[in-house]
Design a protein around this motif. Sequence first.
Motif, PDB file in Angstrom:
ATOM      1  N   THR A 175      42.110  32.691  29.988  1.00 32.35           N
ATOM      2  CA  THR A 175      41.783  32.363  31.373  1.00 32.35           C
ATOM      3  C   THR A 175      40.493  33.058  31.794  1.00 32.35           C
ATOM      4  O   THR A 175      40.297  34.250  31.542  1.00 32.35           O
ATOM      5  CB  THR A 175      42.923  32.780  32.307  1.00 32.35           C
TER       6      THR A 175
ATOM      7  N   THR B 198      37.669  33.885  35.037  1.00 34.31           N
ATOM      8  CA  THR B 198      37.713  34.148  36.478  1.00 34.31           C
ATOM      9  C   THR B 198      36.505  33.533  37.161  1.00 34.31           C
ATOM     10  O   THR B 198      35.358  33.777  36.777  1.00 34.31           O
ATOM     11  CB  THR B 198      37.752  35.657  36.768  1.00 34.31           C
TER      12      THR B 198
ATOM     13  N   ARG C  37      43.977  24.330  32.807  1.00 33.69           N
ATOM     14  CA  ARG C  37      44.249  25.576  33.538  1.00 33.69           C
ATOM     15  C   ARG C  37      43.464  26.759  32.950  1.00 33.69           C
ATOM     16  O   ARG C  37      44.003  27.838  32.703  1.00 33.69           O
ATOM     17  CB  ARG C  37      45.753  25.881  33.555  1.00 33.69           C
ATOM     18  N   ASP C  38      42.168  26.528  32.782  1.00 32.85           N
ATOM     19  CA  ASP C  38      41.299  27.555  32.210  1.00 32.85           C
ATOM     20  C   ASP C  38      40.842  28.585  33.233  1.00 32.85           C
ATOM     21  O   ASP C  38      40.450  29.695  32.862  1.00 32.85           O
ATOM     22  CB  ASP C  38      40.041  26.902  31.603  1.00 32.85           C
ATOM     23  N   TRP C  39      40.880  28.233  34.527  1.00 37.72           N
ATOM     24  CA  TRP C  39      40.251  29.068  35.532  1.00 37.72           C
ATOM     25  C   TRP C  39      41.264  29.712  36.470  1.00 37.72           C
ATOM     26  O   TRP C  39      42.217  29.074  36.918  1.00 37.72           O
ATOM     27  CB  TRP C  39      39.274  28.248  36.378  1.00 37.72           C
ATOM     28  N   HIS C  40      41.010  30.983  36.764  1.00 35.09           N
ATOM     29  CA  HIS C  40      41.663  31.682  37.865  1.00 35.09           C
ATOM     30  C   HIS C  40      40.617  31.772  38.980  1.00 35.09           C
ATOM     31  O   HIS C  40      39.524  32.306  38.770  1.00 35.09           O
ATOM     32  CB  HIS C  40      42.126  33.079  37.442  1.00 35.09           C
TER      33      HIS C  40
ATOM     34  N   ARG D 148      47.036  29.615  40.489  1.00 35.64           N
ATOM     35  CA  ARG D 148      45.671  29.769  39.974  1.00 35.64           C
ATOM     36  C   ARG D 148      44.697  30.199  41.060  1.00 35.64           C
ATOM     37  O   ARG D 148      43.566  30.583  40.763  1.00 35.64           O
ATOM     38  CB  ARG D 148      45.186  28.442  39.372  1.00 35.64           C
TER      39      ARG D 148
END
Length: 402
Positions: free
Chosen positions: A2, A4, A28-31, A72
């Motif tokens: 993940t 940011t 869902r790679d990004w927070h 997320r």
Amino acid sequence: MTRTLVVAGHGMIGHRFADRLRTLDTSRDWHIVILAEEPHPAYDRSALSGYLAGRSRGDLTLADRDFLADARVELRLATALARVDRTAHVVVTRGGDHIRYDALVLATGSRPFVPPVPGRDLAHCFAYRTFEDLDAIRRVARPGAQGVVVGGGLLGLEAAYALSRLGVRPHIVETAPHLMPAQLDPGAAEVLHRRATELGLRLHCGTGVAHVHAGPDETVRAVTLGDGTALDVDLVVFAAGIRPRDELAEPLDLARGERGGFLVDALCRTADPRVWAIGECAAVQGRCHGLIAPGYAMADSVAAQLTGREGQSFDRTDDATTLKLLGVHVATFGATVHPGGPRPVEVTFADGIARYAKIFLRPDTGTVLGGILARDTTGSTSPLRSLVGHRPPADLERLLLP
């Protein structure tokens, strides 16, 4: 793993970007860490006058339950960005929190422009930008009071109409010769002037506010205009435009546009490959855009880029608008400003002072470049925008003024 993403700002454009990224980020790679300077989530600032008319904050809020509940998304309210270490890829909030980022999107928006006139800091002088501004206006406004709205653009007209619905009798002061000078020519503005006067708005165009005077209680009691006119008033609302929030450009060592804003390319990229800017704070290829639609286009482009898709290059020569103001339908489409090059042919249609349209044609081919409309009826510019680049039809007048 993940990554940011820090988004500095949670206005309409910042929210659009974060929400669009959620949709495109199927892996869902990004927070997403959002630093919201205001103490509440993003809201529809373009409908802010409805708040004075009785709509609640919740009615205008853009962040729905799904957005706020998404694991997320980390929304930090009342948290502003203070500085950035671009070498270490760390942002620091005003509260002292350090957040490491893989990507940083600046969506800091704009601030109201308040002309540097004496007395502008007196009690009962207001900006027209946030819920808090409007709450303060509502506390002071009372039926029969006199008010001055500084600015005759879109925001100024909205502010004046909102004041009139609170029982305040507003004056509108605009330095240009007519209302909405950025969008309308004198002919189209005349339709708007007529309707504004019918609604009891008192217009002072071609002059500005020279001085705001205090009464014995140190609140606003009078205003002197540049032409010498003296007005007895109880409050002043500044709605004279906006300026990009680009104060972080210097500490970030990022270039600004000639008229302010973080300088970005057609894909909204700064000189730092990890930093983007979108919305009112972005000077795309040197030019800032204060409308919502261009900001949304920037947000969608950067969201696509950060999720491995091809972002749409931003080439906004057409800042089309479709607005309903004071019961008048105002619209522009295509190119209505023509710096350089051959002068376009202008074709004007007018029905008294109630309906007006002007079309710009290329002098060599006769094809439509753009147009301006103002009329009492509602309608859509979608068929009109489709005319751009083509020769006008024989029934053009009926199409423009049905």
